[in-house]
Design a protein around this motif. Structure first.
Motif, PDB file in Angstrom:
ATOM      1  N   VAL A 108       4.859   0.586  -5.033  1.00  0.00           N
ATOM      2  CA  VAL A 108       3.438   0.906  -5.099  1.00  0.00           C
ATOM      3  C   VAL A 108       2.669   1.814  -4.915  1.00  0.00           C
ATOM      4  CG1 VAL A 108       1.956   0.371  -2.838  1.00  0.00           C
ATOM      5  CG2 VAL A 108       4.243  -1.784  -3.308  1.00  0.00           C
ATOM      6  N   ALA A 109       4.216   3.170  -4.708  1.00  0.00           N
ATOM      7  CA  ALA A 109       3.616   4.668  -4.203  1.00  0.00           C
ATOM      8  C   ALA A 109       2.959   4.614  -5.901  1.00  0.00           C
ATOM      9  CB  ALA A 109       5.033   5.248  -4.416  1.00  0.00           C
ATOM     10  N   LEU A 110       3.911   4.118  -7.369  1.00  0.00           N
ATOM     11  CA  LEU A 110       3.707   5.100  -8.564  1.00  0.00           C
ATOM     12  C   LEU A 110       1.612   3.962  -8.663  1.00  0.00           C
ATOM     13  CD1 LEU A 110       6.209   4.170 -10.622  1.00  0.00           C
ATOM     14  CD2 LEU A 110       5.485   6.350 -10.455  1.00  0.00           C
ATOM     15  N   LEU A 111       1.729   3.500  -7.702  1.00  0.00           N
ATOM     16  CA  LEU A 111       0.038   2.881  -8.350  1.00  0.00           C
ATOM     17  C   LEU A 111      -0.992   3.502  -6.868  1.00  0.00           C
ATOM     18  CD1 LEU A 111       0.635  -1.144  -8.048  1.00  0.00           C
ATOM     19  CD2 LEU A 111      -0.225   0.679 -10.148  1.00  0.00           C
ATOM     20  N   ASP A 112      -0.247   4.458  -6.696  1.00  0.00           N
ATOM     21  CA  ASP A 112      -1.402   5.169  -5.045  1.00  0.00           C
ATOM     22  C   ASP A 112      -1.580   5.978  -5.468  1.00  0.00           C
ATOM     23  OD1 ASP A 112      -2.428   5.294  -2.761  1.00  0.00           O
ATOM     24  OD2 ASP A 112      -0.985   5.853  -1.296  1.00  0.00           O
ATOM     25  N   LEU A 113      -2.774   6.911  -6.098  1.00  0.00           N
ATOM     26  CA  LEU A 113      -2.758   8.131  -6.953  1.00  0.00           C
ATOM     27  C   LEU A 113      -3.788   9.074  -6.334  1.00  0.00           C
ATOM     28  CD1 LEU A 113      -4.579   6.584 -10.159  1.00  0.00           C
ATOM     29  CD2 LEU A 113      -2.549   6.565 -10.037  1.00  0.00           C
ATOM     30  N   GLU A 114      -3.104  10.331  -7.015  1.00  0.00           N
ATOM     31  CA  GLU A 114      -3.418  11.319  -6.070  1.00  0.00           C
ATOM     32  C   GLU A 114      -4.907  11.377  -6.390  1.00  0.00           C
ATOM     33  OE1 GLU A 114      -2.916  16.726  -6.119  1.00  0.00           O
ATOM     34  OE2 GLU A 114      -1.626  14.697  -7.256  1.00  0.00           O
TER      35      GLU A 114
END
Length: 314
Positions: A39-45
């Motif tokens: 989920v963190a990897l999909l939460d883009l900057e």
């Protein structure tokens, strides 16, 4: 958003941060902490209004996993679309192999904002070159005609061996595929291709139950992106099964070439869904595979088509 995702939003390197995780009997990380990292990897900057940056997990193969770049690109597109418009289709091309050691920049082009439909185009870039492109269409919910093919008759997921149990006798031969962290819980209905290959070619079909291995936030876009990620995990197994070969056990070189998905009905990616895949054709070192996602209640939730590069070396 989970705590891991919040940390990653502030610092993308947080997606790589070690933390205690539960292990399968074969010592592979799984469960909620591993799902939180996905989920963190999909939460883009967000870098600019239409530019986003994503990273890859520390435990990556030589190339960026195709499902990851597709999921991240869809997140980038969705971040520029009103929340009341839902993804109904995506079409993507894998242009170059991605390098998991460096960030990926996602550039979003706002093609059209209509009264009912919104269209976005996304290009993923590394070292100044495009590695992936995606077009996605979003629609305001509407009522209309409704029908679907029925789900195949298959055993319930709880009655099937876990992925860890299935892969145990083949861990050494499958290498990275057996050691990679598992954010998705997989239960094969048909024999996995690494097992069936020992009996020779069989039907070009593969069926597997899947679900996110934990609980996800109530975010429709996230659930769609998780399904896009999962859709690339076992789809080409239907091609490999027909020819009695598999990654790691045979000299097979493969890569996704293009990928299309249509989303038909609401679903949760942390509930069980059946992925029913088959291959109508393989030729010219390319294999075509189609897949259908069915919810636990039997409803058809998504359809997938992919062509992959598949070279079997002597």
């Amino acid at each position: 958003m989970t705590e891991v995702a919040r940390a990653a939003a502030a610092d993308p390197a947080a997606a790589h941060a070690p933390e205690p995780v539960p292990l399968t009997p074969d010592g592979v990380p799984h469960g909620q902490p591993v799902l939180d990292r996905l989920v963190a990897l999909l939460d883009l900057e967000r870098i600019e209004e239409n530019i986003f940056r994503g990273v890859s997990p520390a435990e990556s193969p030589v190339r960026v996993f195709g499902g990851q770049v597709a999921g991240q690109a869809l997140v980038a597109a969705g971040r520029t679309v009103p929340a009341d418009r839902k993804v109904h289709s995506l079409h993507a091309y894998f242009i170059r192999g991605g390098d998991p050691s460096i960030p990926i920049v996602y550039e979003v082009d706002r093609i059209r904002d209509g009264r009912s439909f919104t269209t976005r185009r996304v290009v993923a870039v590394q070292r100044g070159k495009a590695i992936f492109s995606l077009s996605a269409s979003f629609q305001l919910p509407e009522s209309g005609m409704d029908h679907a093919e029925p789900m195949p008759e298959v055993p319930a997921p709880e009655t099937l061996p876990t992925y860890s149990e299935r892969i145990a006798p083949y861990r050494e031969r499958l290498g990275w595929f057996a050691r990679a962290p598992r954010p998705i819980d997989l239960r094969y209905v048909t024999e996995p291709a690494w097992v069936s290959r020992e009996a020779g070619p069989r039907e070009a079909r593969n069926q597997v139950w899947m679900r996110a291995d934990g609980r996800l936030p109530d975010d429709d876009l996230l659930h769609v992106c998780l399904l896009a990620y999962a859709s690339d995990l076992t789809l080409l197994d239907s091609v490999l099964a027909r020819h009695a070969v598999y990654w790691g056990t045979d000299k097979v070189i493969g890569a996704s070439l293009d990928h299309a998905m249509w989303f038909h009905r609401p679903f949760r990616a942390d509930d069980w869904f059946l992925y029913d895949c088959e291959s109508p054709s393989a030729s010219g070192a390319r294999g075509l595979a189609t897949g259908r996602f069915f919810g636990r209640d039997g409803g058809l939730v998504a359809t997938v088509v992919q062509e992959g590069l598949l070279r079997v070396m002597p």
